[in-house]
Design an enzyme around this catalytic site. Sequence first.
Site, PDB file in Angstrom:
ATOM      1  N   ARG A   1       0.895  19.503  50.810  1.00  0.00           N
ATOM      2  CA  ARG A   1       1.156  19.337  49.338  1.00  0.00           C
ATOM      3  C   ARG A   1       0.049  20.217  48.689  1.00  0.00           C
ATOM      4  O   ARG A   1      -0.592  19.795  47.488  1.00  0.00           O
ATOM      5  CB  ARG A   1       1.368  18.010  48.728  1.00  0.00           C
ATOM      6  CG  ARG A   1       2.544  17.181  49.157  1.00  0.00           C
ATOM      7  CD  ARG A   1       3.927  18.038  48.777  1.00  0.00           C
ATOM      8  NE  ARG A   1       4.979  17.295  49.360  1.00  0.00           N
ATOM      9  CZ  ARG A   1       5.591  17.342  50.591  1.00  0.00           C
ATOM     10  NH1 ARG A   1       4.994  18.373  51.397  1.00  0.00           N
ATOM     11  NH2 ARG A   1       6.423  16.365  51.065  1.00  0.00           N
TER      12      ARG A   1
ATOM     13  N   SER B   1       8.999  12.266  44.857  1.00  0.00           N
ATOM     14  CA  SER B   1       7.863  11.426  45.040  1.00  0.00           C
ATOM     15  C   SER B   1       6.875  11.508  44.011  1.00  0.00           C
ATOM     16  O   SER B   1       6.255  12.578  43.746  1.00  0.00           O
ATOM     17  CB  SER B   1       7.431  12.005  46.464  1.00  0.00           C
ATOM     18  OG  SER B   1       8.483  12.052  47.217  1.00  0.00           O
TER      19      SER B   1
ATOM     20  N   GLU C   1       1.737  13.073  43.121  1.00  0.00           N
ATOM     21  CA  GLU C   1       1.988  14.397  43.666  1.00  0.00           C
ATOM     22  C   GLU C   1       2.024  15.592  42.354  1.00  0.00           C
ATOM     23  O   GLU C   1       1.675  16.815  42.329  1.00  0.00           O
ATOM     24  CB  GLU C   1       3.065  14.413  44.316  1.00  0.00           C
ATOM     25  CG  GLU C   1       3.642  15.510  45.154  1.00  0.00           C
ATOM     26  CD  GLU C   1       4.965  15.492  45.971  1.00  0.00           C
ATOM     27  OE1 GLU C   1       4.844  14.588  46.843  1.00  0.00           O
ATOM     28  OE2 GLU C   1       5.758  16.142  45.752  1.00  0.00           O
TER      29      GLU C   1
HETATM   30  C1  LIG Z   1      14.455  14.598  42.699  1.00  0.00           C
HETATM   31  C2  LIG Z   1      13.319  15.469  43.197  1.00  0.00           C
HETATM   32  C3  LIG Z   1      12.905  15.638  44.524  1.00  0.00           C
HETATM   33  C4  LIG Z   1      11.929  16.471  45.055  1.00  0.00           C
HETATM   34  N1  LIG Z   1      11.727  16.431  46.263  1.00  0.00           N
HETATM   35  C5  LIG Z   1      10.647  17.161  46.919  1.00  0.00           C
HETATM   36  C6  LIG Z   1      10.399  17.232  48.255  1.00  0.00           C
HETATM   37  O1  LIG Z   1      11.301  16.899  49.042  1.00  0.00           O
HETATM   38  N2  LIG Z   1       9.333  18.051  48.651  1.00  0.00           N
HETATM   39  C7  LIG Z   1       8.425  18.656  47.899  1.00  0.00           C
HETATM   40  O2  LIG Z   1       7.465  19.207  48.472  1.00  0.00           O
HETATM   41  N3  LIG Z   1       8.592  18.369  46.570  1.00  0.00           N
HETATM   42  C8  LIG Z   1       9.668  17.691  45.885  1.00  0.00           C
HETATM   43  N4  LIG Z   1       9.921  17.721  44.687  1.00  0.00           N
HETATM   44  C9  LIG Z   1       8.940  18.214  43.827  1.00  0.00           C
HETATM   45  C10 LIG Z   1       9.287  19.491  43.287  1.00  0.00           C
HETATM   46  O3  LIG Z   1      10.615  19.880  43.324  1.00  0.00           O
HETATM   47  C11 LIG Z   1       8.624  20.856  43.983  1.00  0.00           C
HETATM   48  O4  LIG Z   1       7.143  20.659  43.920  1.00  0.00           O
HETATM   49  C12 LIG Z   1       8.990  22.121  43.335  1.00  0.00           C
HETATM   50  O5  LIG Z   1       8.413  23.183  44.282  1.00  0.00           O
HETATM   51  C13 LIG Z   1       8.549  22.416  41.671  1.00  0.00           C
HETATM   52  O6  LIG Z   1       9.115  23.512  41.438  1.00  0.00           O
HETATM   53  P1  LIG Z   1       9.303  23.861  39.990  1.00  0.00           P
HETATM   54  O7  LIG Z   1       9.823  25.366  39.796  1.00  0.00           O
HETATM   55  O8  LIG Z   1      10.106  22.726  39.327  1.00  0.00           O
HETATM   56  O9  LIG Z   1       7.666  23.630  39.412  1.00  0.00           O
HETATM   57  P2  LIG Z   1       7.193  23.198  38.260  1.00  0.00           P
HETATM   58  O10 LIG Z   1       7.233  21.666  38.039  1.00  0.00           O
HETATM   59  O11 LIG Z   1       7.591  24.012  36.796  1.00  0.00           O
HETATM   60  O12 LIG Z   1       5.447  23.496  38.312  1.00  0.00           O
HETATM   61  C14 LIG Z   1       4.743  22.901  39.276  1.00  0.00           C
HETATM   62  C15 LIG Z   1       3.314  23.511  39.426  1.00  0.00           C
HETATM   63  O13 LIG Z   1       3.756  24.966  39.807  1.00  0.00           O
HETATM   64  C16 LIG Z   1       3.209  25.790  39.052  1.00  0.00           C
HETATM   65  N5  LIG Z   1       3.855  27.104  39.068  1.00  0.00           N
HETATM   66  C17 LIG Z   1       5.153  26.764  39.024  1.00  0.00           C
HETATM   67  N6  LIG Z   1       5.666  28.246  38.868  1.00  0.00           N
HETATM   68  C18 LIG Z   1       4.625  28.759  39.080  1.00  0.00           C
HETATM   69  C19 LIG Z   1       4.585  30.333  39.559  1.00  0.00           C
HETATM   70  N7  LIG Z   1       5.492  31.175  39.603  1.00  0.00           N
HETATM   71  N8  LIG Z   1       3.063  30.804  39.834  1.00  0.00           N
HETATM   72  C20 LIG Z   1       2.322  30.093  39.790  1.00  0.00           C
HETATM   73  N9  LIG Z   1       2.383  28.706  39.282  1.00  0.00           N
HETATM   74  C21 LIG Z   1       3.592  28.224  39.229  1.00  0.00           C
HETATM   75  C22 LIG Z   1       2.942  25.018  37.493  1.00  0.00           C
HETATM   76  O14 LIG Z   1       2.105  25.644  36.651  1.00  0.00           O
HETATM   77  C23 LIG Z   1       2.564  23.657  38.109  1.00  0.00           C
HETATM   78  O15 LIG Z   1       1.280  23.486  38.350  1.00  0.00           O
HETATM   79  C24 LIG Z   1      11.086  16.794  44.256  1.00  0.00           C
HETATM   80  C25 LIG Z   1      11.392  16.804  42.945  1.00  0.00           C
HETATM   81  C26 LIG Z   1      12.470  16.168  42.340  1.00  0.00           C
HETATM   82  C27 LIG Z   1      12.853  16.133  40.909  1.00  0.00           C
END
Ligand SMILES: Cc1cc2nc3c(=O)[nH]c(=O)nc-3n(C[C@H](O)[C@H](O)[C@H](O)COP(=O)(O)OP(=O)(O)OC[C@H]3O[C@@H](n4cnc5c(N)ncnc54)[C@H](O)[C@@H]3O)c2cc1C
Length: 342
Positions: free
Chosen positions: A168, A242, A338
């Site tokens: 992570r 998580s 996380e």
């Molecule tokens: C129901 C559920 C289940 C999940 N299961 C998992 C799992 O199994 N494994 C796992 O690893 N994660 C899991 N996650 C967490 C999440 O889905 C991941 O971390 C995902 O990659 C976040 O993507 P996002 O586009 O929503 O990021 P955001 O929440 O929009 O951003 C997260 C971070 O990334 C940065 N960011 C976003 N896009 C960019 C970009 N293009 N360039 C630079 N920085 C950027 C943001 O500034 C922030 O710091 C889960 C979440 C939920 C709600």
Amino acid sequence: MSNSLPIEHDFSLRLFNTFGVEASARAYLAVTSVGMLKSVREDPTLAAMPRLVLGGGSNILLTQDFPGLALHMQNKGVAIVGEDADAIHVRAAAGENWHAFVQWTLAQGLGGLENLSLIPGSVGAAPIQNIGAYGVEIKDRFHSLTMFDFETGETATLDRATCAFGYRDSIFKHALRDRAVVLDVTFALPKKWEANVRYADVMQELSGRGIDCPSARQISDAVIAIRTRKLPDPSVIGNAGSFFKNPVVTPAQRDALLARYPQLVNYPQPDGSVKLAAGWLIDQCGWKGKTAGAAGVYEKQALVLVNRGGASGREIVQLAAAIRDDVDKRFGVTLEPEPVFL
Ligand SMILES: Cc1cc2nc3c(=O)[nH]c(=O)nc-3n(C[C@H](O)[C@H](O)[C@H](O)COP(=O)(O)OP(=O)(O)OC[C@H]3O[C@@H](n4cnc5c(N)ncnc54)[C@H](O)[C@@H]3O)c2cc1C
């Protein structure tokens, strides 16, 4: 402030974070091209603002209104871009939905990302915390990415070693924090695909379906079914998956805990360290299903904190702090969140 950019002011982010927390950004821009990022950098007012790069908002916790500019990545495009002896190279723009992209690769007959099905969020955020599930992390399939660097104003291509992926973790949480915007990510999907069904849950799901030698599609279907059963759908109940990372301890710490708690759930790692199941630790402290104000702990999985309706980010932070204190007192293990707190 730049006239040419469609900036919105005091923009509600409630529909753009999966916790469904109400908070606004002082300024908001839907980003569809690198040119827009360059324009932001060249505009003195916008350039001076704190920046939040936003994807699907599924790994953030908004604890207050954001006093700066939210750059919501909306650039699109997926394509097969090349190959080498071992792999087909597939590129997706940062603003693509992760799960839809995984499904697209499978529809092209390309395996490799199936274990990561149904993870919410965007392609661009996937490298930030090196998303992982069911024995696969994106670093295992990663080829390279393109980023825009707010410090230099240039785009750059980063290979896997430079991204410094960990559990992570990546360079984007350290040296490139608040500086890099991921524009697109290229994956190397193996020509000689092999099923990865080491996780008991996946194995059981497949054997329940009478499948011995699964295809990538069948693994994806199994993962989707497991995740749908176990995790709350953010469109129904606000959450960020998580809430805590699984703590990593030494074998000696694990042994000391095992002497007191023979049921301790632990996973030895290739590097000799041991991961503990954070959900098990929280469950042992009696938190599963509990409610504190409008925040709570999901009934089926103690690792997931939820917004039961109208919770503020601060309420969720308070609940997380209480859980962390309890786990610390009982097990001497410190849980690390996380999601990114803002
Ligand atoms: C129901 C559920 C289940 C999940 N299961 C998992 C799992 O199994 N494994 C796992 O690893 N994660 C899991 N996650 C967490 C999440 O889905 C991941 O971390 C995902 O990659 C976040 O993507 P996002 O586009 O929503 O990021 P955001 O929440 O929009 O951003 C997260 C971070 O990334 C940065 N960011 C976003 N896009 C960019 C970009 N293009 N360039 C630079 N920085 C950027 C943001 O500034 C922030 O710091 C889960 C979440 C939920 C709600």
